[in-house]
Design a protein around this motif. Structure first.
Motif, mmCIF file in Angstrom:
data_model
loop_
_atom_site.group_PDB
_atom_site.id
_atom_site.type_symbol
_atom_site.label_atom_id
_atom_site.label_comp_id
_atom_site.label_asym_id
_atom_site.label_seq_id
_atom_site.Cartn_x
_atom_site.Cartn_y
_atom_site.Cartn_z
ATOM 1 N N LEU A 41 -61.405 -79.464 6.699
ATOM 2 C CA LEU A 41 -61.468 -79.033 5.302
ATOM 3 C C LEU A 41 -62.865 -78.530 4.954
ATOM 4 O O LEU A 41 -63.017 -77.560 4.210
ATOM 5 N N GLU A 42 -63.888 -79.151 5.517
ATOM 6 C CA GLU A 42 -65.260 -78.687 5.304
ATOM 7 C C GLU A 42 -65.495 -77.354 6.008
ATOM 8 O O GLU A 42 -66.073 -76.433 5.433
ATOM 9 N N GLU A 43 -65.061 -77.229 7.249
ATOM 10 C CA GLU A 43 -65.236 -75.993 8.014
ATOM 11 C C GLU A 43 -64.555 -74.811 7.333
ATOM 12 O O GLU A 43 -65.072 -73.697 7.351
ATOM 13 N N ARG A 44 -63.377 -75.055 6.744
ATOM 14 C CA ARG A 44 -62.629 -73.989 6.060
ATOM 15 C C ARG A 44 -63.196 -73.679 4.681
ATOM 16 O O ARG A 44 -62.745 -72.755 4.013
ATOM 17 N N GLY A 45 -64.155 -74.470 4.228
ATOM 18 C CA GLY A 45 -64.761 -74.234 2.926
ATOM 19 C C GLY A 45 -63.967 -74.804 1.767
ATOM 20 O O GLY A 45 -64.301 -74.538 0.611
ATOM 21 N N VAL A 46 -62.926 -75.563 2.036
ATOM 22 C CA VAL A 46 -62.155 -76.196 0.967
ATOM 23 C C VAL A 46 -63.036 -77.250 0.300
ATOM 24 O O VAL A 46 -63.108 -77.339 -0.920
ATOM 25 N N ILE A 47 -63.728 -78.032 1.111
ATOM 26 C CA ILE A 47 -64.743 -78.963 0.605
ATOM 27 C C ILE A 47 -66.074 -78.225 0.709
ATOM 28 O O ILE A 47 -66.579 -77.999 1.814
ATOM 29 N N ARG A 48 -66.617 -77.837 -0.436
ATOM 30 C CA ARG A 48 -67.871 -77.067 -0.452
ATOM 31 C C ARG A 48 -69.098 -77.946 -0.339
ATOM 32 O O ARG A 48 -70.100 -77.551 0.236
ATOM 33 N N ALA A 49 -69.045 -79.117 -0.946
ATOM 34 C CA ALA A 49 -70.190 -80.027 -0.934
ATOM 35 C C ALA A 49 -69.728 -81.397 -1.384
ATOM 36 O O ALA A 49 -68.674 -81.536 -2.006
ATOM 37 N N ARG A 50 -70.538 -82.392 -1.091
ATOM 38 C CA ARG A 50 -70.304 -83.741 -1.602
ATOM 39 C C ARG A 50 -71.537 -84.087 -2.422
ATOM 40 O O ARG A 50 -72.648 -84.053 -1.904
#
Length: 155
Positions: A41-50
């Motif tokens: 999800l992070e690699e796909r950019g769905v999760i942009r940041a925490r």
């Protein structure tokens, strides 16, 4: 994007500091499988940041001002100058290019009217603007950073 991804996103939107073991338990996966999904999800950019969400009142920036900006200039050079200028103003926490009568809408956070006046003066020195209209929020009725997940396409 499947049901497990949605559950992971729902949990992380509520608390991104969850240890992976707790997150995995909540969504019914092994820690390794859960971690792999989070990574994807992070690699796909769905999760942009925490990030940590901070309390503006406790940080003395509890006044929210919505600023509508109109310009008579719509060329690339002005656009670059305006975007660069606004990006240097930390009190501007959101900026949108709009359709309709307003060209740009900003959300500004400050401690008081005097501080906003300083932001306003800085803004009008930086770019040629046709109109700047400011509205002070009287009460925050709803605030969330959680995005609705009901519109995700099924995989």
């Amino acid at each position: 994007m499947d049901k497990l991804d949605r559950l992971i996103l729902e949990q992380l939107q509520a608390d991104c500091s969850l240890p992976i073991n707790d997150l995995a338990e909540r969504v019914g996966l092994s820690p390794t499988a859960c971690w792999r999904r989070v990574q994807k999800l992070e690699e796909r950019g769905v999760i942009r940041a925490r990030v940590a969400l901070l309390d503006g009142v406790r940080l003395n920036v509890g006044v929210t001002v919505f600023v509508a900006v109109r310009t008579s200039r719509h060329d690339a050079r002005w656009l670059e100058q305006f975007h660069a200028a606004v990006s240097t103003i930390p009190e501007v926490v959101e900026l949108y290019r709009m359709s309709g009568d307003t060209d740009y809408l900003m959300r500004v956070v400050v401690p008081d009217v005097a501080a906003y006046d300083q932001v306003y003066k800085r803004l009008i020195r930086m770019a040629e603007l046709a109109d700047v209209s400011s509205s002070f929020a009287m009460e925050q009725i709803k605030y969330t950073t959680a995005l609705p997940l009901d519109y995700l396409p099924d995989s």
